[in-house]
Design a protein around this motif. Structure first.
Motif, PDB file in Angstrom:
ATOM      1  N   MET A 148       0.734  -1.140  -0.035  1.00 42.31           N
ATOM      2  CA  MET A 148       0.001   0.087  -0.135  1.00 42.31           C
ATOM      3  C   MET A 148       0.821   1.137   0.012  1.00 42.31           C
ATOM      4  SD  MET A 148      -3.251  -0.617   2.437  1.00 42.31           S
ATOM      5  CE  MET A 148      -1.869  -0.667   3.996  1.00 42.31           C
ATOM      6  N   SER A 149       0.350   2.438  -0.153  1.00 46.32           N
ATOM      7  CA  SER A 149       0.947   3.726  -0.317  1.00 46.32           C
ATOM      8  C   SER A 149       0.784   4.345   1.016  1.00 46.32           C
ATOM      9  CB  SER A 149       0.275   4.632  -1.437  1.00 46.32           C
ATOM     10  OG  SER A 149      -0.901   4.902  -0.784  1.00 46.32           O
ATOM     11  N   GLU A 150       1.623   5.045   1.317  1.00 50.40           N
ATOM     12  CA  GLU A 150       1.959   5.785   2.649  1.00 50.40           C
ATOM     13  C   GLU A 150       0.603   6.377   2.868  1.00 50.40           C
ATOM     14  OE1 GLU A 150       5.093   8.707   3.071  1.00 50.40           O
ATOM     15  OE2 GLU A 150       6.382   7.375   2.540  1.00 50.40           O
ATOM     16  N   ARG A 151      -0.053   6.773   2.076  1.00 51.05           N
ATOM     17  CA  ARG A 151      -1.544   7.640   2.425  1.00 51.05           C
ATOM     18  C   ARG A 151      -2.494   6.180   2.797  1.00 51.05           C
ATOM     19  NH1 ARG A 151      -3.869  12.367  -0.607  1.00 51.05           N
ATOM     20  NH2 ARG A 151      -3.335  11.424  -2.589  1.00 51.05           N
ATOM     21  N   GLN A 152      -2.325   5.280   2.076  1.00 50.75           N
ATOM     22  CA  GLN A 152      -3.339   4.047   2.460  1.00 50.75           C
ATOM     23  C   GLN A 152      -3.071   3.512   3.543  1.00 50.75           C
ATOM     24  OE1 GLN A 152      -5.857   3.211   0.885  1.00 50.75           O
ATOM     25  NE2 GLN A 152      -5.690   4.981  -0.419  1.00 50.75           N
ATOM     26  N   ASP A 153      -1.588   3.613   4.065  1.00 53.99           N
ATOM     27  CA  ASP A 153      -1.240   3.112   5.457  1.00 53.99           C
ATOM     28  C   ASP A 153      -1.771   3.974   6.419  1.00 53.99           C
ATOM     29  OD1 ASP A 153       0.211   1.021   4.465  1.00 53.99           O
ATOM     30  OD2 ASP A 153       2.253   1.981   4.484  1.00 53.99           O
ATOM     31  N   ARG A 154      -1.805   5.369   6.246  1.00 50.77           N
ATOM     32  CA  ARG A 154      -2.402   6.313   7.239  1.00 50.77           C
ATOM     33  C   ARG A 154      -3.894   5.929   7.165  1.00 50.77           C
ATOM     34  NH1 ARG A 154       0.846   9.974   4.296  1.00 50.77           N
ATOM     35  NH2 ARG A 154      -0.919  11.031   3.309  1.00 50.77           N
ATOM     36  N   ILE A 155      -4.551   5.910   6.040  1.00 49.66           N
ATOM     37  CA  ILE A 155      -5.832   5.615   6.286  1.00 49.66           C
ATOM     38  C   ILE A 155      -6.527   4.511   6.862  1.00 49.66           C
ATOM     39  CG2 ILE A 155      -7.882   5.000   4.597  1.00 49.66           C
ATOM     40  CD1 ILE A 155      -6.865   6.857   2.498  1.00 49.66           C
ATOM     41  N   ALA A 156      -5.444   3.338   6.763  1.00 55.78           N
ATOM     42  CA  ALA A 156      -5.724   2.027   7.476  1.00 55.78           C
ATOM     43  C   ALA A 156      -5.619   2.256   8.977  1.00 55.78           C
ATOM     44  CB  ALA A 156      -4.879   0.833   7.152  1.00 55.78           C
ATOM     45  N   ALA A 157      -4.512   3.441   9.476  1.00 53.05           N
ATOM     46  CA  ALA A 157      -4.220   3.504  10.808  1.00 53.05           C
ATOM     47  C   ALA A 157      -5.612   4.552  11.442  1.00 53.05           C
ATOM     48  CB  ALA A 157      -3.048   4.421  10.780  1.00 53.05           C
ATOM     49  N   LEU A 158      -6.204   5.235  10.432  1.00 50.14           N
ATOM     50  CA  LEU A 158      -7.275   6.141  10.756  1.00 50.14           C
ATOM     51  C   LEU A 158      -8.456   5.280  11.053  1.00 50.14           C
ATOM     52  CD1 LEU A 158      -8.967   8.862  11.053  1.00 50.14           C
ATOM     53  CD2 LEU A 158      -9.094   8.435   8.284  1.00 50.14           C
ATOM     54  N   LYS A 159      -8.727   4.226  10.268  1.00 50.12           N
ATOM     55  CA  LYS A 159      -9.806   3.187  10.631  1.00 50.12           C
ATOM     56  C   LYS A 159      -9.612   2.549  11.708  1.00 50.12           C
ATOM     57  CE  LYS A 159     -11.281   3.240   5.502  1.00 50.12           C
ATOM     58  NZ  LYS A 159     -11.545   2.615   4.524  1.00 50.12           N
ATOM     59  N   ASP A 160      -8.476   2.221  11.971  1.00 53.17           N
ATOM     60  CA  ASP A 160      -8.337   1.325  13.193  1.00 53.17           C
ATOM     61  C   ASP A 160      -8.312   2.240  14.237  1.00 53.17           C
ATOM     62  OD1 ASP A 160      -7.000  -1.266  14.607  1.00 53.17           O
ATOM     63  OD2 ASP A 160      -5.283   0.295  15.107  1.00 53.17           O
ATOM     64  N   ALA A 161      -7.710   3.251  14.409  1.00 58.33           N
ATOM     65  CA  ALA A 161      -7.818   4.244  15.423  1.00 58.33           C
ATOM     66  C   ALA A 161      -9.367   4.686  16.047  1.00 58.33           C
ATOM     67  CB  ALA A 161      -7.073   5.570  15.222  1.00 58.33           C
ATOM     68  N   VAL A 162     -10.131   4.789  15.135  1.00 60.76           N
ATOM     69  CA  VAL A 162     -11.503   5.352  15.099  1.00 60.76           C
ATOM     70  C   VAL A 162     -12.462   3.909  15.956  1.00 60.76           C
ATOM     71  CG1 VAL A 162     -12.662   4.426  13.406  1.00 60.76           C
ATOM     72  CG2 VAL A 162     -13.399   6.596  14.401  1.00 60.76           C
ATOM     73  N   LYS A 163     -11.754   2.795  15.747  1.00 59.46           N
ATOM     74  CA  LYS A 163     -12.505   1.410  16.501  1.00 59.46           C
ATOM     75  C   LYS A 163     -11.855   1.538  18.055  1.00 59.46           C
ATOM     76  CE  LYS A 163     -12.664  -1.107  12.337  1.00 59.46           C
ATOM     77  NZ  LYS A 163     -11.889  -2.405  11.523  1.00 59.46           N
ATOM     78  N   GLN A 164     -10.780   2.097  18.085  1.00 57.27           N
ATOM     79  CA  GLN A 164     -10.060   2.016  19.588  1.00 57.27           C
ATOM     80  C   GLN A 164     -10.567   2.969  20.599  1.00 57.27           C
ATOM     81  OE1 GLN A 164      -8.668  -1.033  19.823  1.00 57.27           O
ATOM     82  NE2 GLN A 164      -8.871  -1.162  17.575  1.00 57.27           N
ATOM     83  N   ARG A 165     -10.899   4.429  20.084  1.00 61.64           N
ATOM     84  CA  ARG A 165     -11.108   5.344  20.970  1.00 61.64           C
ATOM     85  C   ARG A 165     -11.795   6.458  19.958  1.00 61.64           C
ATOM     86  NH1 ARG A 165      -5.917   6.272  18.744  1.00 61.64           N
ATOM     87  NH2 ARG A 165      -5.368   8.300  18.481  1.00 61.64           N
ATOM     88  N   ILE A 166     -12.589   7.348  20.834  1.00 63.33           N
ATOM     89  CA  ILE A 166     -13.074   8.551  20.336  1.00 63.33           C
ATOM     90  C   ILE A 166     -11.938   9.664  19.810  1.00 63.33           C
ATOM     91  CG2 ILE A 166     -14.502  10.647  20.826  1.00 63.33           C
ATOM     92  CD1 ILE A 166     -16.010   8.725  22.812  1.00 63.33           C
ATOM     93  N   LEU A 167     -12.137   9.733  18.439  1.00 64.90           N
ATOM     94  CA  LEU A 167     -10.887  10.637  17.919  1.00 64.90           C
ATOM     95  C   LEU A 167     -11.234  12.125  18.260  1.00 64.90           C
ATOM     96  CD1 LEU A 167     -10.197   8.961  14.616  1.00 64.90           C
ATOM     97  CD2 LEU A 167      -9.005   8.522  16.887  1.00 64.90           C
ATOM     98  N   VAL A 168     -10.393  12.943  18.111  1.00 71.35           N
ATOM     99  CA  VAL A 168     -10.458  14.207  18.519  1.00 71.35           C
ATOM    100  C   VAL A 168     -10.085  15.159  17.117  1.00 71.35           C
ATOM    101  CG1 VAL A 168      -9.886  16.159  20.025  1.00 71.35           C
ATOM    102  CG2 VAL A 168     -10.182  14.055  21.053  1.00 71.35           C
TER     103      VAL A 168
END
Length: 355
Positions: free
Chosen positions: A1-21
Protein backbone atom coordinates in the motif's frame (compact mmCIF):
# COMPACT_ATOMS: atom_id res chain seq x y z
CA UNK A 1 0.00 0.00 0.00
CA UNK A 2 1.00 3.64 -0.43
CA UNK A 3 1.97 5.74 2.57
CA UNK A 4 -1.42 7.44 2.41
CA UNK A 5 -3.27 4.12 2.34
CA UNK A 6 -1.23 3.09 5.38
CA UNK A 7 -2.40 6.27 7.13
CA UNK A 8 -6.01 5.61 6.16
CA UNK A 9 -5.73 2.09 7.55
CA UNK A 10 -4.33 3.58 10.76
CA UNK A 11 -7.24 6.07 10.86
CA UNK A 12 -9.81 3.30 10.50
CA UNK A 13 -8.09 1.29 13.20
CA UNK A 14 -7.82 4.27 15.57
CA UNK A 15 -11.52 5.17 15.31
CA UNK A 16 -12.38 1.64 16.43
CA UNK A 17 -10.12 1.91 19.47
CA UNK A 18 -11.02 5.35 20.84
CA UNK A 19 -13.01 8.51 20.29
CA UNK A 20 -10.94 10.66 17.96
CA UNK A 21 -10.54 14.39 18.50
CA UNK A 22 -10.71 17.08 15.83
CA UNK A 23 -9.13 20.50 16.18
CA UNK A 24 -10.99 23.69 17.11
CA UNK A 25 -12.09 26.96 15.54
CA UNK A 26 -9.50 28.56 13.28
CA UNK A 27 -11.14 31.97 12.83
CA UNK A 28 -10.81 33.08 16.43
CA UNK A 29 -7.26 31.76 16.67
CA UNK A 30 -6.21 33.70 13.58
CA UNK A 31 -7.83 36.82 15.01
CA UNK A 32 -5.66 36.38 18.12
CA UNK A 33 -2.58 36.77 15.92
CA UNK A 34 -3.41 40.43 15.24
CA UNK A 35 -2.49 40.17 11.58
CA UNK A 36 -2.57 43.23 9.35
CA UNK A 37 -3.30 43.73 5.67
CA UNK A 38 0.36 43.25 4.81
CA UNK A 39 0.34 39.79 6.40
CA UNK A 40 -2.51 38.70 4.18
CA UNK A 41 -0.94 40.18 1.06
CA UNK A 42 2.65 39.05 1.42
CA UNK A 43 4.89 39.68 -1.57
CA UNK A 44 2.74 37.76 -4.01
CA UNK A 45 -0.35 39.93 -3.54
CA UNK A 46 1.30 43.24 -2.63
CA UNK A 47 -0.33 45.02 -5.56
CA UNK A 48 -3.56 43.02 -5.68
CA UNK A 49 -6.69 45.24 -5.86
CA UNK A 50 -9.10 45.47 -2.96
CA UNK A 51 -8.78 44.37 0.66
CA UNK A 52 -7.25 40.98 1.41
CA UNK A 53 -7.52 41.07 5.20
CA UNK A 54 -10.18 38.63 6.35
CA UNK A 55 -9.32 36.06 3.69
CA UNK A 56 -7.86 33.59 6.18
CA UNK A 57 -7.23 30.91 3.56
CA UNK A 58 -4.71 33.10 1.72
CA UNK A 59 -2.42 32.80 4.74
CA UNK A 60 -1.47 29.36 3.43
CA UNK A 61 0.49 31.27 0.79
CA UNK A 62 1.45 34.49 2.54
CA UNK A 63 1.98 33.46 6.19
CA UNK A 64 2.51 29.68 6.18
CA UNK A 65 4.24 30.01 9.57
CA UNK A 66 0.93 31.11 11.13
CA UNK A 67 -0.92 28.16 9.62
CA UNK A 68 1.73 25.65 10.69
CA UNK A 69 1.77 27.08 14.21
CA UNK A 70 -1.99 26.56 14.54
CA UNK A 71 -1.77 22.97 13.31
CA UNK A 72 1.00 22.32 15.81
CA UNK A 73 -0.92 24.02 18.62
CA UNK A 74 -4.04 21.90 18.08
CA UNK A 75 -2.06 18.67 17.73
CA UNK A 76 -0.20 19.52 20.93
CA UNK A 77 -3.55 20.07 22.67
CA UNK A 78 -4.57 16.50 21.89
CA UNK A 79 -6.19 16.62 18.46
CA UNK A 80 -5.90 13.49 16.34
CA UNK A 81 -7.15 15.30 13.24
CA UNK A 82 -6.49 18.83 12.02
CA UNK A 83 -8.27 20.55 9.14
CA UNK A 84 -6.58 22.28 6.27
CA UNK A 85 -6.97 26.05 6.25
CA UNK A 86 -9.07 25.86 3.06
CA UNK A 87 -12.66 26.34 4.23
CA UNK A 88 -13.35 29.03 1.58
CA UNK A 89 -10.91 27.87 -1.08
CA UNK A 90 -13.11 27.60 -4.15
CA UNK A 91 -13.17 29.89 -7.15
CA UNK A 92 -16.74 30.88 -6.20
CA UNK A 93 -15.87 31.98 -2.67
CA UNK A 94 -12.49 33.46 -3.56
CA UNK A 95 -14.06 35.60 -6.27
CA UNK A 96 -14.95 37.97 -3.42
CA UNK A 97 -11.23 38.76 -3.29
CA UNK A 98 -10.73 38.79 -7.07
CA UNK A 99 -8.77 35.55 -6.95
CA UNK A 100 -9.05 32.87 -9.63
CA UNK A 101 -8.23 29.27 -10.43
CA UNK A 102 -4.43 29.56 -10.16
CA UNK A 103 -4.58 31.04 -6.67
CA UNK A 104 -7.28 28.62 -5.52
CA UNK A 105 -5.30 25.58 -6.61
CA UNK A 106 -2.22 26.94 -4.85
CA UNK A 107 -4.11 27.64 -1.61
CA UNK A 108 -5.52 24.12 -1.47
CA UNK A 109 -2.23 22.51 -2.39
CA UNK A 110 -0.22 24.46 0.14
CA UNK A 111 -2.89 24.19 2.81
CA UNK A 112 -2.77 20.41 2.49
CA UNK A 113 1.03 20.31 2.43
CA UNK A 114 1.34 22.46 5.55
CA UNK A 115 -1.11 20.27 7.46
CA UNK A 116 0.57 17.12 6.16
CA UNK A 117 4.01 18.26 7.31
CA UNK A 118 2.73 19.10 10.79
CA UNK A 119 0.81 15.83 11.12
CA UNK A 120 3.78 13.78 10.00
CA UNK A 121 6.08 15.54 12.45
CA UNK A 122 3.71 14.85 15.35
CA UNK A 123 3.26 11.23 14.29
CA UNK A 124 7.04 10.79 14.23
CA UNK A 125 7.25 12.36 17.69
CA UNK A 126 4.35 10.30 19.12
CA UNK A 127 3.98 7.17 16.96
CA UNK A 128 1.44 5.66 19.35
CA UNK A 129 -0.90 8.56 18.51
CA UNK A 130 -0.82 9.09 14.73
CA UNK A 131 -2.09 12.44 13.46
CA UNK A 132 -4.33 12.85 10.43
CA UNK A 133 -5.29 15.62 8.00
CA UNK A 134 -8.83 16.45 6.91
CA UNK A 135 -9.21 18.53 3.77
CA UNK A 136 -11.68 21.28 4.69
CA UNK A 137 -14.37 21.84 2.05
CA UNK A 138 -16.74 24.59 3.11
CA UNK A 139 -20.34 25.35 2.06
CA UNK A 140 -19.60 28.27 -0.30
CA UNK A 141 -21.19 31.69 -0.13
CA UNK A 142 -23.79 30.85 -2.79
CA UNK A 143 -26.53 28.25 -2.44
CA UNK A 144 -28.20 26.05 -5.04
CA UNK A 145 -31.42 25.51 -3.09
CA UNK A 146 -32.28 29.06 -2.12
CA UNK A 147 -32.86 32.30 -3.93
CA UNK A 148 -30.79 35.41 -3.14
CA UNK A 149 -33.79 37.52 -4.18
CA UNK A 150 -36.79 37.58 -1.83
CA UNK A 151 -38.95 38.73 -4.74
CA UNK A 152 -37.97 35.85 -7.01
CA UNK A 153 -37.95 32.41 -5.35
CA UNK A 154 -36.72 30.78 -8.55
CA UNK A 155 -33.63 32.96 -8.89
CA UNK A 156 -30.23 31.38 -8.32
CA UNK A 157 -26.83 33.04 -8.04
CA UNK A 158 -25.03 29.93 -9.28
CA UNK A 159 -25.68 26.74 -11.26
CA UNK A 160 -25.09 23.14 -10.21
CA UNK A 161 -22.37 22.79 -12.86
CA UNK A 162 -20.55 25.85 -11.55
CA UNK A 163 -20.62 24.54 -7.98
CA UNK A 164 -19.56 21.08 -9.15
CA UNK A 165 -16.63 22.48 -11.15
CA UNK A 166 -15.49 24.64 -8.22
CA UNK A 167 -15.53 21.72 -5.80
CA UNK A 168 -13.82 19.46 -8.33
CA UNK A 169 -10.93 21.90 -8.58
CA UNK A 170 -10.64 22.07 -4.79
CA UNK A 171 -10.82 18.30 -4.28
CA UNK A 172 -8.11 17.62 -6.86
CA UNK A 173 -5.75 20.10 -5.24
CA UNK A 174 -6.40 18.81 -1.71
CA UNK A 175 -5.77 15.24 -2.82
CA UNK A 176 -2.55 16.22 -4.55
CA UNK A 177 -1.44 18.08 -1.43
CA UNK A 178 -1.72 14.96 0.71
CA UNK A 179 -4.89 15.01 2.82
CA UNK A 180 -6.09 11.77 4.42
CA UNK A 181 -9.81 12.48 4.05
CA UNK A 182 -12.25 15.07 2.77
CA UNK A 183 -14.35 17.01 5.28
CA UNK A 184 -17.39 18.54 3.59
CA UNK A 185 -18.46 20.75 6.47
CA UNK A 186 -20.86 23.36 7.77
CA UNK A 187 -23.38 22.18 5.18
CA UNK A 188 -26.33 24.55 5.05
CA UNK A 189 -27.51 23.44 1.59
CA UNK A 190 -27.59 19.71 0.87
CA UNK A 191 -27.52 20.31 -2.89
CA UNK A 192 -24.17 22.08 -2.59
CA UNK A 193 -22.94 19.09 -0.60
CA UNK A 194 -24.16 16.70 -3.27
CA UNK A 195 -22.22 18.67 -5.90
CA UNK A 196 -19.08 18.15 -3.82
CA UNK A 197 -19.84 14.45 -3.42
CA UNK A 198 -20.35 14.05 -7.15
CA UNK A 199 -17.06 15.82 -7.82
CA UNK A 200 -15.24 13.42 -5.48
CA UNK A 201 -16.89 10.30 -6.88
CA UNK A 202 -16.34 11.37 -10.49
CA UNK A 203 -12.65 12.01 -9.85
CA UNK A 204 -12.31 8.61 -8.19
CA UNK A 205 -13.99 6.98 -11.19
CA UNK A 206 -11.41 8.71 -13.38
CA UNK A 207 -8.53 7.23 -11.38
CA UNK A 208 -7.90 9.61 -8.49
CA UNK A 209 -7.04 7.85 -5.22
CA UNK A 210 -10.13 7.17 -3.11
CA UNK A 211 -10.12 8.79 0.33
CA UNK A 212 -12.58 8.65 3.24
CA UNK A 213 -15.37 11.23 3.16
CA UNK A 214 -16.65 12.99 6.27
CA UNK A 215 -19.93 14.88 5.89
CA UNK A 216 -20.89 17.49 8.50
CA UNK A 217 -24.18 19.34 8.32
CA UNK A 218 -25.35 22.40 10.20
CA UNK A 219 -28.60 22.83 12.09
CA UNK A 220 -29.06 26.56 11.98
CA UNK A 221 -31.57 27.14 14.81
CA UNK A 222 -34.02 25.53 17.21
CA UNK A 223 -36.16 24.29 14.33
CA UNK A 224 -33.83 21.33 14.01
CA UNK A 225 -33.37 21.87 10.27
CA UNK A 226 -30.61 22.87 7.90
CA UNK A 227 -30.87 26.28 6.27
CA UNK A 228 -32.31 24.63 3.14
CA UNK A 229 -35.04 23.09 5.32
CA UNK A 230 -34.12 19.45 5.91
CA UNK A 231 -34.43 17.59 9.18
CA UNK A 232 -31.40 15.64 10.38
CA UNK A 233 -32.85 12.32 9.23
CA UNK A 234 -33.80 13.69 5.82
CA UNK A 235 -30.29 15.11 5.47
CA UNK A 236 -28.77 11.71 6.25
CA UNK A 237 -31.05 9.98 3.76
CA UNK A 238 -29.87 12.48 1.12
CA UNK A 239 -26.16 11.79 1.54
CA UNK A 240 -26.00 8.18 2.73
CA UNK A 241 -25.44 6.94 -0.84
CA UNK A 242 -21.88 8.31 -0.66
CA UNK A 243 -21.09 5.74 2.07
CA UNK A 244 -19.16 8.27 4.14
CA UNK A 245 -16.54 7.38 6.70
CA UNK A 246 -18.34 9.70 9.11
CA UNK A 247 -21.41 11.91 9.28
CA UNK A 248 -22.17 14.57 11.84
CA UNK A 249 -22.95 18.14 12.71
CA UNK A 250 -20.93 21.26 13.42
CA UNK A 251 -21.24 25.01 13.96
CA UNK A 252 -24.33 27.20 14.54
CA UNK A 253 -25.29 25.58 17.86
CA UNK A 254 -23.58 25.01 21.18
CA UNK A 255 -23.37 21.53 22.63
CA UNK A 256 -26.52 21.84 24.72
CA UNK A 257 -28.71 22.63 21.70
CA UNK A 258 -26.92 20.20 19.37
CA UNK A 259 -27.25 17.12 21.57
CA UNK A 260 -30.73 15.93 20.49
CA UNK A 261 -29.73 16.13 16.82
CA UNK A 262 -26.53 14.17 17.42
CA UNK A 263 -28.61 11.59 19.30
CA UNK A 264 -30.79 11.26 16.20
CA UNK A 265 -27.77 10.66 13.98
CA UNK A 266 -26.39 8.15 16.48
CA UNK A 267 -29.64 6.23 16.17
CA UNK A 268 -29.99 6.24 12.37
CA UNK A 269 -26.47 6.40 10.87
CA UNK A 270 -24.73 3.18 9.88
CA UNK A 271 -21.35 4.88 9.94
CA UNK A 272 -19.25 6.85 12.43
CA UNK A 273 -20.87 9.89 14.03
CA UNK A 274 -18.90 13.11 14.53
CA UNK A 275 -19.76 16.33 16.30
CA UNK A 276 -17.95 19.61 16.77
CA UNK A 277 -20.24 22.29 18.19
CA UNK A 278 -19.47 25.91 18.84
CA UNK A 279 -18.26 26.92 22.28
CA UNK A 280 -21.78 27.99 23.20
CA UNK A 281 -23.57 30.81 21.42
CA UNK A 282 -21.92 34.19 20.75
CA UNK A 283 -22.64 37.20 22.92
CA UNK A 284 -23.76 40.59 21.63
CA UNK A 285 -20.20 41.28 20.44
CA UNK A 286 -19.85 38.00 18.56
CA UNK A 287 -17.55 36.52 21.19
CA UNK A 288 -17.76 32.99 22.57
CA UNK A 289 -17.62 32.87 26.34
CA UNK A 290 -18.27 29.21 27.12
CA UNK A 291 -15.34 27.82 29.09
CA UNK A 292 -13.40 24.68 28.19
CA UNK A 293 -14.73 23.05 31.35
CA UNK A 294 -18.35 23.67 30.36
CA UNK A 295 -17.96 22.51 26.76
CA UNK A 296 -15.95 19.43 27.66
CA UNK A 297 -18.40 18.38 30.38
CA UNK A 298 -21.23 18.26 27.85
CA UNK A 299 -19.19 16.51 25.18
CA UNK A 300 -17.84 14.10 27.76
CA UNK A 301 -21.42 13.10 28.54
CA UNK A 302 -22.01 12.42 24.83
CA UNK A 303 -18.97 10.18 24.84
CA UNK A 304 -20.06 8.31 27.95
CA UNK A 305 -23.54 7.88 26.45
CA UNK A 306 -22.14 6.19 23.35
CA UNK A 307 -23.32 8.83 20.88
CA UNK A 308 -20.10 9.66 19.04
CA UNK A 309 -16.93 8.43 17.39
CA UNK A 310 -15.29 11.82 16.76
CA UNK A 311 -15.48 15.01 18.84
CA UNK A 312 -14.04 18.47 18.37
CA UNK A 313 -14.87 22.15 18.45
CA UNK A 314 -16.02 24.78 15.98
CA UNK A 315 -16.39 28.55 16.43
CA UNK A 316 -14.84 29.78 19.66
CA UNK A 317 -13.17 26.45 20.45
CA UNK A 318 -9.59 27.17 21.45
CA UNK A 319 -6.72 24.73 22.03
CA UNK A 320 -7.73 24.83 25.71
CA UNK A 321 -11.20 23.61 24.71
CA UNK A 322 -9.70 20.83 22.59
CA UNK A 323 -7.41 19.72 25.42
CA UNK A 324 -10.38 19.56 27.79
CA UNK A 325 -12.50 17.67 25.25
CA UNK A 326 -9.70 15.17 24.62
CA UNK A 327 -9.38 14.57 28.36
CA UNK A 328 -13.15 14.21 28.84
CA UNK A 329 -13.44 11.67 26.01
CA UNK A 330 -10.30 9.70 26.80
CA UNK A 331 -11.93 7.08 28.98
CA UNK A 332 -15.04 6.48 26.89
CA UNK A 333 -15.53 3.76 24.32
CA UNK A 334 -16.40 4.88 20.79
CA UNK A 335 -19.97 4.49 19.64
CA UNK A 336 -20.78 1.08 18.19
CA UNK A 337 -22.15 1.15 14.66
CA UNK A 338 -25.32 -0.86 14.29
CA UNK A 339 -27.18 -1.86 11.16
CA UNK A 340 -30.71 -0.59 10.64
CA UNK A 341 -33.49 -2.80 9.28
CA UNK A 342 -33.49 -2.94 5.49
CA UNK A 343 -35.92 -0.41 4.00
CA UNK A 344 -36.31 2.14 1.24
CA UNK A 345 -35.53 5.53 2.76
CA UNK A 346 -36.18 8.71 0.83
CA UNK A 347 -36.01 12.37 1.68
CA UNK A 348 -37.25 15.78 0.79
CA UNK A 349 -37.46 18.20 3.66
CA UNK A 350 -38.76 15.28 5.74
CA UNK A 351 -37.65 11.62 5.72
CA UNK A 352 -39.83 8.93 4.19
CA UNK A 353 -39.44 5.21 4.82
CA UNK A 354 -41.00 2.13 3.24
CA UNK A 355 -40.14 -1.14 4.98
Amino acid sequence: MSERQDRIAALKDAVKQRILVLDGGWGAMIQRKGLEEADYRGERFADHPGQMKGNNDILCLTRPDVVTDLHDTFYAAGADISETNTFSSTVIAQADYDLGAEEVVDINNEGARLARASADAWTAKEPDKPRFVAGSIGPMNKMLSMSPDVNDPGARAVTFDEVYDAYRMQVEALCEGGVDMYLIETITDTLNCKAALKAIKDLEAEGMEALPIWISGTITDRSGRTLSGQTVEAFWNSVRHAKPFAVGLNCALGADLMRPHIATLARIADTHVAAYPNAGLPNAFGEYEETPETTSAMLGEWAESGLVNILGGCCGATPEHIAAIAEAASGAAPREISERPRAMRLSGLEPFEVA
